[in-house]
Design an enzyme around this catalytic site. Structure first.
Site, mmCIF file in Angstrom:
data_model
loop_
_atom_site.group_PDB
_atom_site.id
_atom_site.type_symbol
_atom_site.label_atom_id
_atom_site.label_comp_id
_atom_site.label_asym_id
_atom_site.label_seq_id
_atom_site.Cartn_x
_atom_site.Cartn_y
_atom_site.Cartn_z
ATOM 1 N N ASN A 1 -1.647 19.013 -22.303
ATOM 2 C CA ASN A 1 -1.944 18.039 -23.353
ATOM 3 C C ASN A 1 -2.043 18.669 -24.736
ATOM 4 O OD1 ASN A 1 -2.262 15.620 -21.635
ATOM 5 N ND2 ASN A 1 -3.903 16.832 -20.749
ATOM 6 N N LYS B 1 6.228 22.488 -15.804
ATOM 7 C CA LYS B 1 5.344 21.386 -15.425
ATOM 8 C C LYS B 1 5.074 21.409 -13.920
ATOM 9 C CE LYS B 1 3.961 16.701 -16.027
ATOM 10 N NZ LYS B 1 4.041 15.469 -16.807
ATOM 11 N N GLU C 1 -5.468 16.991 -12.034
ATOM 12 C CA GLU C 1 -6.039 17.319 -13.333
ATOM 13 C C GLU C 1 -7.527 17.608 -13.299
ATOM 14 O OE1 GLU C 1 -4.173 15.605 -16.862
ATOM 15 O OE2 GLU C 1 -6.155 14.942 -17.436
ATOM 16 N N HIS D 1 -2.323 11.354 -29.600
ATOM 17 C CA HIS D 1 -2.735 10.036 -29.102
ATOM 18 C C HIS D 1 -3.473 9.254 -30.174
ATOM 19 C CE1 HIS D 1 -2.586 11.143 -24.549
ATOM 20 N NE2 HIS D 1 -1.438 10.677 -24.999
ATOM 21 N N HIS E 1 6.356 8.703 -28.896
ATOM 22 C CA HIS E 1 5.320 9.593 -28.355
ATOM 23 C C HIS E 1 5.530 11.035 -28.843
ATOM 24 C CE1 HIS E 1 2.396 11.264 -25.589
ATOM 25 N NE2 HIS E 1 3.317 12.003 -24.988
ATOM 26 N N ARG F 1 0.821 -1.228 0.000
ATOM 27 C CA ARG F 1 0.000 0.000 0.000
ATOM 28 C C ARG F 1 0.849 1.269 0.000
ATOM 29 N NH1 ARG F 1 -2.968 -2.930 4.136
ATOM 30 N NH2 ARG F 1 -4.618 -4.132 3.142
ATOM 31 N N ARG G 1 -4.196 21.427 -15.508
ATOM 32 C CA ARG G 1 -3.219 20.428 -15.944
ATOM 33 C C ARG G 1 -3.493 19.938 -17.363
ATOM 34 N NH1 ARG G 1 -0.443 15.739 -12.186
ATOM 35 N NH2 ARG G 1 0.853 14.879 -13.835
ATOM 36 N N HIS H 1 -1.913 16.559 -27.847
ATOM 37 C CA HIS H 1 -2.082 15.154 -27.449
ATOM 38 C C HIS H 1 -3.387 14.548 -27.944
ATOM 39 C CE1 HIS H 1 1.398 16.040 -25.031
ATOM 40 N NE2 HIS H 1 1.418 14.836 -24.483
ATOM 41 N N LYS I 1 2.010 11.167 -12.056
ATOM 42 C CA LYS I 1 1.123 10.223 -12.746
ATOM 43 C C LYS I 1 1.875 8.926 -12.986
ATOM 44 C CE LYS I 1 -2.222 13.073 -15.250
ATOM 45 N NZ LYS I 1 -2.788 13.350 -16.594
ATOM 46 N N GLU J 1 8.056 17.782 -26.447
ATOM 47 C CA GLU J 1 7.417 18.219 -25.192
ATOM 48 C C GLU J 1 8.043 19.521 -24.689
ATOM 49 O OE1 GLU J 1 4.742 16.959 -23.885
ATOM 50 O OE2 GLU J 1 4.616 14.842 -24.447
#
Lengths: 407, 407
Positions: free
Chosen positions: A319, A301, A311, A326, A339, A195, A315, A322, A217, A259
């Site tokens: 993107n 960032k 987010e 994506h 990417h 945990r 945030r 993206h 993330k 990026e």
């Protein structure tokens, strides 16, 4: 027929992260040069009027957790998240400084999570840095197969297996040594093992250094979508040794630059101008240019994440490009393009769309195309990505409400 | 030879959670009776001197989130964890009150996670409660196989599969409908799906109602150990409909009572005395007795968790009897004895050890044995658990430092 951005307006118009707002000052004076790595921020940028206008965005340089005087750390960026705050160390040769790493190791047991590409290059060095003059610490490692397609539950279980078989307890520390896939997987494993145990990020790709290692993330892919299973989980520190970029293939370096460019476009015009002046230095891997680009990217960032860790709004600006990017990655199958390559083409599509919507003028769109082209990144989607393909993939992601994933 | 506690002193002496400190007042006046369910706490207990002595431990009855006036909710226990606080509703017939459940559903999509035993009994009722006069909500369900042996990654993936295939987004709510295994798995799935979605606990066993549904420990087993992979993750609310206990087999009811007895022993002497007077009412499933036992158990656990959410110290007291009890479960193989059965035998061993160490006198040990015996719980470990078997299993858990897991 390859898609143009205009064909996709209907599908993507509701995405706040797909288009560029007109923040780039036109004809602003040249304000940047490659900064000295001995400074914590760039004085020439600070002195420019445009820089002062942006100063509210400048991340704090951490007052505590500073490296020792003899350290080669050129910068410490502090990610301000209350009791989960942590420093990002940026500089050349940081893996040659055992103290820096060791001060963030909790307990006496460490599990280094890395992959088959990075292990031969840096695992020995990292193990040395963890144990040098520090016999109390023992280091285990688990070497995963390299690639986005292994970012799944089966591979994650190998990390748990190793941790359990090694009888690691709650006081252990996980160390992510590699690119974004390793960082995301190791971070999620650290979040879930017993945990939650401590972890440290040592990103070795530019993409991971400027993006995925910062912000907490973590996660893995589900067969039906990217990053659908994971956690928000912050590391004890991020250690960016810019020397690790010396072993990075050119295509991967360029992927990370996509990026870097993004941060300039969404919220830091002087940084974008600096990139326009210094792209050749970045591509030539000049250490001070790389260190500055990483520093400003991490600061940007960190500022966004500090304001919106989970987010709920801001945030999502991270993107940019993206939504289309994506879709390209999904359409081609993961691994065909890097990417950052998909994000570069997606950013051009977003700029094109923004121009067609009247939000930016032609000259800004041209600067976006020019800088990405100079970085040798794709500026159009692959031929196989038809309008219909974009539409169906983007519509599916919108339906899920997860278009903002994976940044 | 079956083990006696004295044989295990050497192995277990360092465990703070294995032994009983002398908190039970000897010869205290009888202070309890079955309370009226119309009261939020027991007046007769409040009036006793012993009760006043314990009052600092009484959990707050939530000033907000009270059920409507016509509600059958007899008690709301508030778990105080700052912005992660939540209410526990306790009463008969709560699943007949759609408003209670619906007020805690976020978004319009719900995934009920349950198992093959509970689904035929309560899935339809819960679906009704979620959707009655509320056409905006749609309910999906995933029915897992029943049993501790399915508390693994493969079964967890079925929850993610269903969530992804149903295209649930971040605004969905997971509902755990079942016992401890379902609660732990659904909670961890909710923690990890899209990096965290809302969830609600509807525990249907006494064990889950008094223990596992409260406190935010979620997770799954690794082939080499229990609960090694998981998260601390708090629900929006816990809804305990005591009517669901009417379908619970006697052995499972008794298993839950073992944990109820534990709360009395570790921190609530008046509650223990109440149990001594009312065990026959509990075994006869008198609704008011069950509701009171659940309420006091939840209050005790909520107080401990509020002080030590992530088990840095105090929370370990909740593991009385668990050092020996877990060893029994491991030694027999999961499923041979119920958790509470192993804990009952483990509690007697801990009491015996505490007596041999001179921490409690013979009469207290006798009261521990008597109450567990009255509840028809085992008071000795199984014959097959030899001293050597206890020693090796406990030593392994100590080595791991995870002896405090699974409460």
């Amino acid at each position: 027929m390859a898609a143009s951005a205009s064909s996709l307006l209907a599908a993507a118009a509701s995405s706040s992260c797909a288009a560029i707002s007109p923040r780039i000052p036109r004809g602003a004076p040249a304000a940047a040069s490659v900064p000295s790595p001995s400074h914590h921020s760039c004085p020439s940028l600070r002195a420019s009027p445009a820089r002062r206008h942006q100063s509210r965005f400048v991340a704090s340089v951490a007052p505590t957790m500073q490296p020792p005087a003899e350290s080669r750390v050129s910068t410490v960026v502090d990610v301000d998240l209350g009791d989960r705050s942590y420093p990002i160390y940026i500089g050349a040769g940081l893996l040659d400084e055992p103290d820096l790493l060791q001060r963030h190791v909790h307990g006496k047991r460490v599990l280094v999570v890395t992959n088959t590409t990075v292990a031969p290059l840096y695992l020995e060095k990292v193990t040395w840095a963890l144990t040098h003059n520090n016999r109390n610490v023992s280091v285990e490692s688990v070497i995963l197969p390299d690639g986005e397609k292994y970012k799944d539950m089966d591979t994650l279980m190998k990390v748990f297996d190793k941790a359990v078989e090694s009888r690691l307890d709650r006081r252990c520390t996980f160390v992510a040594l590699g690119g974004g896939v390793i960082g995301d997987m190791c971070g999620f494993a650290a979040a879930a093992f017993l945990r939650g145990v401590n972890f440290i990020q040592i990103p070795t790709t530019l993409m991971a250094q400027v993006d995925s290692s910062v912000g907490g993330k973590t996660g893995i892919n589900h067969p039906l979508g990217k990053n659908l299973i994971g956690a928000f989980y912050q590391p004890q520190c991020v250690l960016i040794d810019t020397d690790t970029l010396n072993t990075l293939p050119d295509r991967e370096l360029a992927s990370g630059i996509a990026e870097v460019v993004k941060y300039g476009l969404i919220r830091d015009a002087p940084f974008f101008e600096w990139q326009e002046k210094n792209m050749s230095a970045l591509l030539a891997r000049e250490p001070s240019a790389l260190a500055y680009a990483i520093k400003r990217s991490c600061e940007n960032k960190a500022e966004v994440v500090a304001q919106d860790e989970k987010e709920s709004g801001l945030r999502a600006t991270l993107n940019l490009g993206h939504t289309f990017g994506h879709a390209i990655e999904t359409g081609l199958g993961y691994g065909a393009w890097f990417h950052g390559e998909a994000i570069a083409a997606g950013t051009v599509m977003a700029a094109d769309m923004s121009h067609r919507l009247g939000w930016i003028d032609e000259s800004i769109k041209k600067r976006v195309v020019d800088i990405l082209e100079e970085a040798k990144l794709p500026i159009t989607p692959p031929e196989t990505m038809t309008v219909e393909k974009f539409k169906s993939i983007i519509a599916l992601r919108f339906y899920w409400g997860i278009r903002q994933e994976s940044t």
